[in-house]
Design an enzyme around this catalytic site. Structure first.
Site, PDB file in Angstrom:
ATOM      1  N   ASN A  78     -60.445 -57.476  13.636  1.00  0.00           N
ATOM      2  CA  ASN A  78     -59.182 -57.069  12.924  1.00  0.00           C
ATOM      3  C   ASN A  78     -59.237 -57.830  11.434  1.00  0.00           C
ATOM      4  O   ASN A  78     -59.142 -59.206  11.604  1.00  0.00           O
ATOM      5  CB  ASN A  78     -57.834 -57.583  13.658  1.00  0.00           C
TER       6      ASN A  78
ATOM      7  N   ASP B 160     -56.895 -57.362   9.129  1.00  0.00           N
ATOM      8  CA  ASP B 160     -55.723 -57.414   8.248  1.00  0.00           C
ATOM      9  C   ASP B 160     -55.585 -58.471   7.467  1.00  0.00           C
ATOM     10  O   ASP B 160     -54.868 -58.444   6.439  1.00  0.00           O
ATOM     11  CB  ASP B 160     -54.540 -57.574   9.256  1.00  0.00           C
ATOM     12  N   HIS B 161     -55.896 -59.662   7.660  1.00  0.00           N
ATOM     13  CA  HIS B 161     -55.452 -61.083   7.139  1.00  0.00           C
ATOM     14  C   HIS B 161     -56.453 -61.141   5.895  1.00  0.00           C
ATOM     15  O   HIS B 161     -56.085 -62.181   5.000  1.00  0.00           O
ATOM     16  CB  HIS B 161     -55.292 -62.194   7.951  1.00  0.00           C
TER      17      HIS B 161
ATOM     18  N   ARG C 189     -52.120 -61.851  -4.458  1.00  0.00           N
ATOM     19  CA  ARG C 189     -52.093 -61.694  -5.999  1.00  0.00           C
ATOM     20  C   ARG C 189     -52.122 -60.268  -6.294  1.00  0.00           C
ATOM     21  O   ARG C 189     -52.100 -59.837  -7.361  1.00  0.00           O
ATOM     22  CB  ARG C 189     -53.643 -62.201  -6.414  1.00  0.00           C
TER      23      ARG C 189
ATOM     24  N   HIS D 288     -54.020 -52.807  10.947  1.00  0.00           N
ATOM     25  CA  HIS D 288     -52.697 -52.522  11.542  1.00  0.00           C
ATOM     26  C   HIS D 288     -52.087 -51.969  10.201  1.00  0.00           C
ATOM     27  O   HIS D 288     -51.910 -52.873   9.083  1.00  0.00           O
ATOM     28  CB  HIS D 288     -52.136 -53.545  12.069  1.00  0.00           C
TER      29      HIS D 288
ATOM     30  N   ARG E  84     -48.949 -51.636   8.732  1.00  0.00           N
ATOM     31  CA  ARG E  84     -47.574 -51.665   9.044  1.00  0.00           C
ATOM     32  C   ARG E  84     -46.590 -50.693   8.075  1.00  0.00           C
ATOM     33  O   ARG E  84     -47.130 -50.253   6.892  1.00  0.00           O
ATOM     34  CB  ARG E  84     -47.292 -53.143   8.680  1.00  0.00           C
TER      35      ARG E  84
ATOM     36  N   ARG F 155     -47.651 -54.302   4.235  1.00  0.00           N
ATOM     37  CA  ARG F 155     -47.654 -56.042   3.750  1.00  0.00           C
ATOM     38  C   ARG F 155     -49.191 -56.366   3.659  1.00  0.00           C
ATOM     39  O   ARG F 155     -49.254 -57.321   2.960  1.00  0.00           O
ATOM     40  CB  ARG F 155     -46.829 -57.132   4.767  1.00  0.00           C
ATOM     41  N   HIS F 156     -49.945 -55.940   4.480  1.00  0.00           N
ATOM     42  CA  HIS F 156     -51.380 -56.364   4.155  1.00  0.00           C
ATOM     43  C   HIS F 156     -52.143 -54.996   4.029  1.00  0.00           C
ATOM     44  O   HIS F 156     -52.679 -54.751   2.823  1.00  0.00           O
ATOM     45  CB  HIS F 156     -52.012 -57.289   5.512  1.00  0.00           C
TER      46      HIS F 156
ATOM     47  N   GLU G  71     -54.330 -49.623  14.095  1.00  0.00           N
ATOM     48  CA  GLU G  71     -53.071 -49.847  15.010  1.00  0.00           C
ATOM     49  C   GLU G  71     -51.916 -49.385  14.224  1.00  0.00           C
ATOM     50  O   GLU G  71     -51.627 -49.643  13.012  1.00  0.00           O
ATOM     51  CB  GLU G  71     -52.960 -51.809  15.071  1.00  0.00           C
TER      52      GLU G  71
ATOM     53  N   THR H 113     -46.212 -61.359  13.542  1.00  0.00           N
ATOM     54  CA  THR H 113     -47.225 -60.657  14.071  1.00  0.00           C
ATOM     55  C   THR H 113     -46.758 -59.596  15.337  1.00  0.00           C
ATOM     56  O   THR H 113     -45.423 -60.018  15.528  1.00  0.00           O
ATOM     57  CB  THR H 113     -48.237 -61.578  14.526  1.00  0.00           C
ATOM     58  N   THR H 114     -47.425 -58.892  16.093  1.00  0.00           N
ATOM     59  CA  THR H 114     -47.029 -57.993  16.854  1.00  0.00           C
ATOM     60  C   THR H 114     -46.537 -58.968  18.405  1.00  0.00           C
ATOM     61  O   THR H 114     -47.327 -59.730  18.721  1.00  0.00           O
ATOM     62  CB  THR H 114     -48.071 -56.894  17.368  1.00  0.00           C
TER      63      THR H 114
ATOM     64  N   GLU I 182     -54.698 -51.408  25.750  1.00  0.00           N
ATOM     65  CA  GLU I 182     -55.315 -52.733  25.164  1.00  0.00           C
ATOM     66  C   GLU I 182     -54.220 -53.547  25.872  1.00  0.00           C
ATOM     67  O   GLU I 182     -52.950 -53.394  25.613  1.00  0.00           O
ATOM     68  CB  GLU I 182     -55.271 -52.688  23.717  1.00  0.00           C
TER      69      GLU I 182
ATOM     70  N   HIS J 233     -55.154 -60.408  21.038  1.00  0.00           N
ATOM     71  CA  HIS J 233     -54.036 -61.003  20.322  1.00  0.00           C
ATOM     72  C   HIS J 233     -54.112 -62.448  20.703  1.00  0.00           C
ATOM     73  O   HIS J 233     -53.876 -62.765  21.788  1.00  0.00           O
ATOM     74  CB  HIS J 233     -52.656 -60.372  20.821  1.00  0.00           C
ATOM     75  N   GLY J 234     -54.269 -63.338  19.596  1.00  0.00           N
ATOM     76  CA  GLY J 234     -54.183 -64.617  19.880  1.00  0.00           C
ATOM     77  C   GLY J 234     -55.536 -65.290  20.283  1.00  0.00           C
ATOM     78  O   GLY J 234     -55.453 -66.378  20.730  1.00  0.00           O
TER      79      GLY J 234
ATOM     80  N   GLY K 179     -58.558 -61.043  15.301  1.00  0.00           N
ATOM     81  CA  GLY K 179     -58.686 -61.007  13.758  1.00  0.00           C
ATOM     82  C   GLY K 179     -58.346 -62.553  13.516  1.00  0.00           C
ATOM     83  O   GLY K 179     -59.375 -63.082  12.660  1.00  0.00           O
TER      84      GLY K 179
HETATM   85  N1  PXP Z   1     -54.787 -56.384  18.993  1.00  0.00           N
HETATM   86  C1  PXP Z   1     -53.589 -55.861  18.477  1.00  0.00           C
HETATM   87  C2  PXP Z   1     -53.160 -54.528  19.116  1.00  0.00           C
HETATM   88  C3  PXP Z   1     -52.930 -56.453  17.651  1.00  0.00           C
HETATM   89  O1  PXP Z   1     -51.674 -55.936  17.258  1.00  0.00           O
HETATM   90  C4  PXP Z   1     -53.431 -57.673  16.974  1.00  0.00           C
HETATM   91  C5  PXP Z   1     -52.876 -58.149  15.866  1.00  0.00           C
HETATM   92  O2  PXP Z   1     -52.800 -57.548  14.674  1.00  0.00           O
HETATM   93  C6  PXP Z   1     -54.761 -58.199  17.507  1.00  0.00           C
HETATM   94  C7  PXP Z   1     -55.264 -57.482  18.633  1.00  0.00           C
HETATM   95  C8  PXP Z   1     -55.532 -59.372  16.882  1.00  0.00           C
HETATM   96  O3  PXP Z   1     -54.707 -60.452  17.087  1.00  0.00           O
HETATM   97  P1  PXP Z   1     -55.249 -61.717  16.193  1.00  0.00           P
HETATM   98  O4  PXP Z   1     -55.110 -61.547  14.739  1.00  0.00           O
HETATM   99  O5  PXP Z   1     -54.328 -62.741  16.719  1.00  0.00           O
HETATM  100  O6  PXP Z   1     -56.600 -62.173  16.619  1.00  0.00           O
END
Ligand code: PXP
Length: 235
Positions: free
Chosen positions: A7, A9-10, A18, A43, A45, A49-50, A70, A100-101, A150, A189-190, A211
């Site tokens: 992922n 996103d970040h 910026r 994702h 959103r 935002r990202h 996502e 976050t989600t 998932e 996630h996490g 991510g």
């Molecule tokens: N899976 C889903 C469905 C998510 O929403 C996210 C966060 O965007 C992730 C995985 C990845 O989570 P993390 O960034 O905490 O690894």
């Protein structure tokens, strides 16, 4: 061995600080793929935002493995997905001010809307997954509309060490339950460099989506080289 979806996103969060073009998101995806990841996850959103809408169209062009988008069931986002046609869409819950989600999609409470959106996306040839908590009732509801889920690993990842076993057990049972129902099971996630191994060892998980920890690790692995390169240029 589960596949790895990265992922990014970040990387986009950093770019948005910026409001510029760096780090360039398509290059991030290509780099992740050349390092061996099995899919790229973003994702989109509602507040963008990202990841921005234009990123999704661009990524669909450059991603060679699989683009997993996502998304919420918001009408405008669904329209973007139907235009961009990612290989996969993962429906997630979305609250405007969350960092976050925060939890899985409540498929039971939102059954009709989720079912309608799944049908709409499938009509465009998009594979659809639902991001849900590792709970039997949610898995049963998801099974009525999709072939892929998932499982949210957040409770395991956020738990104190002493509680981790309990949540790992919950996750393992949910994976086996869903597999027995014939679902393809992903998880995420996490997850980070300290907590991923027990999850990766659960039999039956197809793909882990990770991510934040990877983007953070990239700073530590890459910062020294980045400083050295600038120092060389200055001198
Ligand atoms: N899976 C889903 C469905 C998510 O929403 C996210 C966060 O965007 C992730 C995985 C990845 O989570 P993390 O960034 O905490 O690894």
């Amino acid at each position: 061995m589960p596949k790895l979806g990265v992922n990014i996103d970040h990387a986009a969060s950093l770019r948005q600080l910026r409001d510029g073009i760096e780090p360039e998101i398509a290059s991030c995806a290509i780099l992740c793929e050349s390092a061996g990841c099995d899919s790229i996850v973003v994702h989109l959103r509602q507040d963008q935002r990202h990841i921005k809408e234009s990123d999704v169209y661009l990524l669909k062009k450059v991603v060679k493995t699989k683009l997993n988008l996502e998304m919420s069931t918001d009408k405008r986002i669904v329209e973007v997905a139907c235009r961009a046609k990612p290989h996969q869409a993962t429906l997630v819950p979305e609250r405007r001010n969350e960092v976050t989600t925060e939890g899985g999609l409540d498929v039971i409470a939102n059954f009709k809307r989720v079912k309608d959106v799944v049908a709409q996306l499938k009509e465009e040839g998009i594979v659809v997954s639902l991001f849900i908590d590792p709970k039997k009732k949610q898995i049963d509801a998801a099974r009525k509309i999709v072939d892929m889920i998932e499982l949210h690993t957040g409770r395991y990842a956020d738990a104190r060490l002493a509680q981790r076993g309990k949540y790992l057990d919950e996750l393992t049972k949910a994976v086996h339950y869903a597999k027995d129902l014939g679902l393809v099971v992903n998880a995420g996630h996490g997850l980070d460099y300290d907590n991923v191994e027990p999850v990766a060892r659960i039999e039956g998980i197809e793909e882990l989506n990770i991510g934040y920890s990877i983007i953070c690790q990239a700073i530590f692995i890459g910062l020294g080289r980045a400083v050295k390169r600038m120092k060389d240029l200055i001198s």
